[in-house]
Design a protein around this motif. Structure first.
Motif, PDB file in Angstrom:
ATOM      1  N   LEU A  11       0.828  -1.202   0.000  1.00 54.54           N
ATOM      2  CA  LEU A  11       0.000   0.000   0.000  1.00 54.54           C
ATOM      3  C   LEU A  11       0.864   1.254   0.000  1.00 54.54           C
ATOM      4  N   LEU A  12       1.873   1.287   0.851  1.00 57.66           N
ATOM      5  CA  LEU A  12       2.780   2.434   0.897  1.00 57.66           C
ATOM      6  C   LEU A  12       3.542   2.593  -0.415  1.00 57.66           C
ATOM      7  N   THR A  13       3.944   1.508  -1.010  1.00 57.07           N
ATOM      8  CA  THR A  13       4.666   1.570  -2.282  1.00 57.07           C
ATOM      9  C   THR A  13       3.780   2.142  -3.378  1.00 57.07           C
ATOM     10  N   ILE A  14       2.539   1.690  -3.444  1.00 56.63           N
ATOM     11  CA  ILE A  14       1.599   2.222  -4.440  1.00 56.63           C
ATOM     12  C   ILE A  14       1.394   3.716  -4.210  1.00 56.63           C
ATOM     13  N   TYR A  15       1.228   4.102  -2.945  1.00 55.26           N
ATOM     14  CA  TYR A  15       1.053   5.518  -2.606  1.00 55.26           C
ATOM     15  C   TYR A  15       2.278   6.324  -3.051  1.00 55.26           C
ATOM     16  N   HIS A  16       3.443   5.838  -2.708  1.00 52.56           N
ATOM     17  CA  HIS A  16       4.691   6.520  -3.044  1.00 52.56           C
ATOM     18  C   HIS A  16       4.838   6.675  -4.562  1.00 52.56           C
ATOM     19  N   ASP A  79       7.533   9.583   6.866  1.00 56.04           N
ATOM     20  CA  ASP A  79       8.262  10.825   6.590  1.00 56.04           C
ATOM     21  C   ASP A  79       8.856  11.407   7.871  1.00 56.04           C
ATOM     22  N   GLN A  80       8.060  11.448   8.934  1.00 56.54           N
ATOM     23  CA  GLN A  80       8.543  11.982  10.208  1.00 56.54           C
ATOM     24  C   GLN A  80       9.681  11.132  10.771  1.00 56.54           C
ATOM     25  N   LEU A  81       9.537   9.825  10.691  1.00 62.04           N
ATOM     26  CA  LEU A  81      10.584   8.935  11.172  1.00 62.04           C
ATOM     27  C   LEU A  81      11.845   9.070  10.322  1.00 62.04           C
ATOM     28  N   TRP A  97      13.981   6.951   4.180  1.00 61.64           N
ATOM     29  CA  TRP A  97      12.562   6.720   3.928  1.00 61.64           C
ATOM     30  C   TRP A  97      12.269   5.227   3.815  1.00 61.64           C
ATOM     31  N   THR A  98      13.159   4.485   3.171  1.00 61.46           N
ATOM     32  CA  THR A  98      12.978   3.035   3.026  1.00 61.46           C
ATOM     33  C   THR A  98      12.980   2.358   4.392  1.00 61.46           C
ATOM     34  N   ALA A 102       9.775   0.543   6.361  1.00 63.78           N
ATOM     35  CA  ALA A 102       9.873  -0.818   6.899  1.00 63.78           C
ATOM     36  C   ALA A 102       9.467  -0.830   8.369  1.00 63.78           C
ATOM     37  N   ALA A 103       9.934   0.143   9.121  1.00 65.74           N
ATOM     38  CA  ALA A 103       9.605   0.209  10.545  1.00 65.74           C
ATOM     39  C   ALA A 103       8.115   0.467  10.768  1.00 65.74           C
ATOM     40  N   VAL A 104       7.560   1.417  10.034  1.00 66.72           N
ATOM     41  CA  VAL A 104       6.147   1.768  10.185  1.00 66.72           C
ATOM     42  C   VAL A 104       5.257   0.577   9.837  1.00 66.72           C
TER      43      VAL A 104
END
Length: 120
Positions: A11-16, A79-81, A97-98, A102-104
């Motif tokens: 999902l994050l990859t598609i968003y990005h 982004d904040q992390l 960001w990568t 992964a952490a999020v």
């Protein structure tokens, strides 16, 4: 809604990717995640079933409004992390960001449609 860390990673990859280009394809997602197109096709079925993405006949992928809200909230956290990680470690923006993504995704066991933002 319960999502796995792998669901969230896609999902994050598609968003990005959708922030950079008008249309996102399975090929784009596969390349970004370094997975097979068959893996992307399988995951798209899951995300479509969860009503987070829509997939057009010719492979174009779009986030639904719910998918965009969820991914946007996760991206804000990442982004904040990433900013914090760059301050703590010698990482490029893309590396930070990568790692942050992964952490999020790994730490978001149960995700609501509107995740809380990360506070520093």
């Amino acid at each position: 809604m319960e999502l796995t860390h792998t669901n969230l990673r896609y999902l994050l990859t598609i968003y990005h990717l959708s922030q950079r280009r008008l249309e996102v394809s399975s090929k784009d997602v596969a390349a970004a995640l370094e997975v097979s197109r068959a893996s992307v096709t399988s995951m798209m079925s899951i995300l479509v079933e969860k009503r987070l993405v829509e997939k057009e006949r010719y492979g174009k992928i779009h986030l639904t409004p719910q998918g965009r809200r969820l991914a946007g909230g996760l991206a804000d956290q990442a982004d904040q992390l990433a900013v914090a990680l760059r301050g703590w470690m010698e990482l490029s923006g893309e590396e930070a960001w990568t790692v942050a993504c992964a952490a999020v995704t790994q730490l978001s066991g149960r995700v609501s449609p509107r995740p809380e933002t990360l506070t520093a």
